[in-house]
Scaffold this motif. Structure first.
Motif, short mmCIF file in Angstrom:
data_model
loop_
_atom_site.label_atom_id
_atom_site.label_comp_id
_atom_site.label_asym_id
_atom_site.label_seq_id
_atom_site.Cartn_x
_atom_site.Cartn_y
_atom_site.Cartn_z
N VAL A 9 0.88 -1.18 0.00
CA VAL A 9 0.00 0.00 0.00
C VAL A 9 0.91 1.23 0.00
O VAL A 9 2.00 1.20 0.58
N ALA A 10 0.48 2.28 -0.69
CA ALA A 10 1.30 3.49 -0.79
C ALA A 10 0.41 4.72 -0.68
O ALA A 10 -0.76 4.69 -1.09
N GLU A 42 -4.49 -7.37 7.91
CA GLU A 42 -4.69 -5.92 7.80
C GLU A 42 -5.36 -5.56 6.48
O GLU A 42 -5.01 -6.11 5.43
N ASN A 43 -6.29 -4.60 6.53
CA ASN A 43 -6.79 -4.05 5.28
C ASN A 43 -5.86 -2.90 4.87
O ASN A 43 -4.94 -2.53 5.61
N ASP A 44 -6.11 -2.34 3.70
CA ASP A 44 -5.22 -1.30 3.17
C ASP A 44 -5.11 -0.10 4.09
O ASP A 44 -4.01 0.40 4.35
N VAL A 45 -6.24 0.39 4.59
CA VAL A 45 -6.22 1.61 5.40
C VAL A 45 -5.50 1.36 6.72
O VAL A 45 -4.67 2.18 7.15
N MET A 49 -2.13 3.32 7.94
CA MET A 49 -2.09 4.03 9.23
C MET A 49 -0.90 3.55 10.06
O MET A 49 -0.17 4.36 10.63
N ARG A 50 -0.68 2.25 10.10
CA ARG A 50 0.43 1.69 10.87
C ARG A 50 1.77 2.09 10.26
O ARG A 50 2.68 2.56 10.96
N VAL A 60 -2.50 9.32 10.09
CA VAL A 60 -3.38 9.46 8.94
C VAL A 60 -4.71 10.04 9.42
O VAL A 60 -5.25 9.60 10.43
N VAL A 61 -5.21 11.04 8.71
CA VAL A 61 -6.55 11.56 8.97
C VAL A 61 -7.52 10.60 8.27
O VAL A 61 -7.63 10.61 7.04
N ALA A 62 -8.17 9.73 9.08
CA ALA A 62 -8.92 8.59 8.54
C ALA A 62 -9.95 9.00 7.49
O ALA A 62 -10.06 8.36 6.44
N GLU A 63 -10.67 10.09 7.73
CA GLU A 63 -11.73 10.47 6.79
C GLU A 63 -11.18 11.06 5.49
O GLU A 63 -11.93 11.30 4.54
#
Length: 133
Positions: A9-10, A42-45, A49-50, A60-63
């Motif tokens: 993921v990037a 883990e999912n991508d988001v 975040m990790r 990361v600002v989740a929204e």
């Protein structure tokens, strides 16, 4: 023999001035997007975040997370491998401080990009998405 694929993921992260956040891992030459491999389950988001917390010490600002697509490119640091990257645009909160395996983080504008050695994924796929030359 077929090339091996590294699934990652990037993150495409820009600041208020429109500059692009790029990182360089210790002992390597290529600048690339922050991110990395998913841990089991883990999912991508969650992986983004990790990784961003571990590598850059910011959150990361989740929204703000928006999928941009799945892209394939030659791996920058692993000869004979390709990366298959799920790329997301996102915003971060807090100061960006390189840590873990990250040696350098830069906020690059269009003029600076021409001076950097860029990973193939960044050069061929992310820059067009970021609309920077």
């Amino acid at each position: 023999m077929s090339e091996k694929v590294i699934s990652i993921v990037a993150a495409l992260i820009r600041d208020e001035a429109g500059r692009l956040l790029l990182v360089r891992k210790r002992g390597t030459a290529a600048f690339m997007q922050p991110g990395g491999k998913r841990d089991a389950g883990e999912n991508d988001v969650a992986a983004l975040m990790r990784e961003i917390d571990e590598e850059l010490g910011c959150q990361v600002v989740a929204e703000s997370v928006r999928p941009l697509g799945l892209f394939d490119a030659p791996a920058a640091n692993e000869p004979g491998f390709r990366v298959r990257a799920a790329v997301y645009a996102l915003d971060v909160a807090g100061p960006v401080m390189p840590q873990a395996e990250i040696e350098e983080a830069v906020w690059a504008d269009a003029a600076m990009l021409s001076q950097l050695h860029l990973a193939p994924l960044t050069r061929d796929h992310v820059l067009p998405l970021a609309r920077l030359p």
